[in-house]
Design a protein around this motif. Sequence first.
Motif, short mmCIF file in Angstrom:
data_model
loop_
_atom_site.label_atom_id
_atom_site.label_comp_id
_atom_site.label_asym_id
_atom_site.label_seq_id
_atom_site.Cartn_x
_atom_site.Cartn_y
_atom_site.Cartn_z
N ASN A 110 0.80 -1.21 0.00
CA ASN A 110 0.00 0.00 0.00
C ASN A 110 0.84 1.27 0.00
N ARG A 111 2.16 1.12 -0.03
CA ARG A 111 3.02 2.31 -0.13
C ARG A 111 3.58 2.38 -1.54
N LEU A 112 3.53 3.58 -2.11
CA LEU A 112 3.98 3.76 -3.49
C LEU A 112 4.81 5.03 -3.59
N TYR A 113 5.92 4.92 -4.31
CA TYR A 113 6.88 6.03 -4.45
C TYR A 113 7.13 6.31 -5.93
N GLU A 140 -4.32 5.94 -0.77
CA GLU A 140 -4.60 7.00 -1.74
C GLU A 140 -4.08 8.36 -1.30
N ALA A 141 -3.52 8.44 -0.11
CA ALA A 141 -3.07 9.73 0.43
C ALA A 141 -1.63 10.02 0.03
N GLN A 142 -1.44 11.21 -0.55
CA GLN A 142 -0.08 11.66 -0.88
C GLN A 142 0.50 12.29 0.37
N LEU A 143 1.44 11.64 1.03
CA LEU A 143 1.92 12.06 2.33
C LEU A 143 3.21 12.84 2.29
N GLU A 144 4.01 12.66 1.25
CA GLU A 144 5.25 13.42 1.15
C GLU A 144 5.50 13.80 -0.29
N LYS A 145 6.07 14.98 -0.45
CA LYS A 145 6.39 15.49 -1.76
C LYS A 145 7.71 16.22 -1.65
N SER A 146 8.62 15.99 -2.59
CA SER A 146 9.90 16.67 -2.55
C SER A 146 9.69 18.17 -2.72
N ARG A 147 10.41 18.94 -1.93
CA ARG A 147 10.30 20.39 -2.09
C ARG A 147 10.94 20.85 -3.39
N LEU A 148 11.69 19.95 -4.02
CA LEU A 148 12.30 20.30 -5.31
C LEU A 148 11.31 20.09 -6.46
N LEU A 149 10.16 19.51 -6.16
CA LEU A 149 9.21 19.14 -7.20
C LEU A 149 8.47 20.37 -7.70
N SER A 150 8.61 20.62 -9.01
CA SER A 150 7.94 21.77 -9.61
C SER A 150 6.42 21.60 -9.56
N ASP A 151 5.71 22.74 -9.63
CA ASP A 151 4.25 22.72 -9.69
C ASP A 151 3.74 22.09 -10.98
N ARG A 152 4.62 21.89 -11.94
CA ARG A 152 4.20 21.26 -13.20
C ARG A 152 4.01 19.75 -13.03
N PHE A 153 4.49 19.22 -11.91
CA PHE A 153 4.39 17.80 -11.63
C PHE A 153 3.21 17.54 -10.70
N SER A 154 2.40 16.55 -11.05
CA SER A 154 1.33 16.16 -10.14
C SER A 154 1.19 14.64 -10.18
N ALA A 155 0.86 14.07 -9.04
CA ALA A 155 0.70 12.63 -8.94
C ALA A 155 -0.60 12.32 -8.23
N GLU A 156 -1.19 11.22 -8.62
CA GLU A 156 -2.43 10.76 -7.99
C GLU A 156 -2.38 9.27 -7.77
N ARG A 157 -3.18 8.82 -6.84
CA ARG A 157 -3.32 7.38 -6.62
C ARG A 157 -4.77 7.12 -6.20
N GLY A 178 11.03 9.75 8.44
CA GLY A 178 10.24 9.97 7.23
C GLY A 178 10.14 8.71 6.41
N GLN A 179 9.49 8.84 5.27
CA GLN A 179 9.29 7.70 4.40
C GLN A 179 10.24 7.71 3.21
N ASN A 180 11.03 8.78 3.10
CA ASN A 180 11.91 8.91 1.95
C ASN A 180 13.13 8.02 2.07
N PHE A 181 13.57 7.49 0.94
CA PHE A 181 14.82 6.75 0.84
C PHE A 181 15.79 7.64 0.06
N VAL A 182 16.97 7.87 0.62
CA VAL A 182 17.97 8.71 -0.03
C VAL A 182 19.03 7.81 -0.66
N PHE A 183 19.22 7.97 -1.96
CA PHE A 183 20.14 7.13 -2.71
C PHE A 183 21.47 7.83 -2.95
N GLY A 184 22.54 7.04 -3.02
CA GLY A 184 23.82 7.52 -3.48
C GLY A 184 23.86 7.48 -5.00
N PRO A 185 24.95 7.99 -5.59
CA PRO A 185 25.06 8.05 -7.04
C PRO A 185 25.39 6.72 -7.69
#
Lengths: 116, 110
Positions: A30-33, A52-69, B95-102
Amino acid sequence: DTGVSQDPRHKITKRGQNVTFRCDPISEHNRLYWYRQTLGQGPEFLTYFQNEAQLEKSRLLSDRFSAERPKGSFSTLEIQRTEQGDSAMYLCASSPGTDRGAGELFFGEGSRLTVL
Amino acid sequence: EDQVTQSPEALRLQEGESSSLNCSYTVSGLRGLFWYRQDPGKGPEFLFTLYSAGEEKEKERLKATLTKKESFLHITAPKPEDSATYLCAVRDNYGQNFVFGPGTRLSVLP
């Protein structure tokens, strides 16, 4: 095959177009990345869903990117107004829902995006 | 912020020539350290999880070890089919994030 599947495997698009990738995780996970990987680099985290809940999003992720489940099953990743810098391999991974162990990720084969 | 570095960037070995790959990490509370193998154009394939310093795991010609600051992937008598990129990743307790090396690109020549 009961692994993670991704579609399409390859996508070539022109700058400014929208693209969508689909991921079907392992059914009991039930976890998807979503991760992005460029040549010579390790995968870079984009976003995480639990059911179905999006719990984390990279702060580097542009607003042009969107994901759903929707319904906590398959997931889609959409990139709007693509740029050449979006060219990469987009990887989907799933993980068991329990917190036994460290929750190993199981990856799909990836969707390679080329933006011309 | 969690960080992972790997060395060397690339390694060429003759078949049968044993060696080790290094993964150095900084993490605020290690939940797990992971090794993956990635073939060109494919997604990473899970190899091992290590949880605490002193732990070791083995699979065929591969052995992974863990200290408080680094992990090693030892390859004994490698074969050409071991050629791949080997990725190391960490997950922390918060957290739930996995951090990868190069990754390390390994080539084993016959």
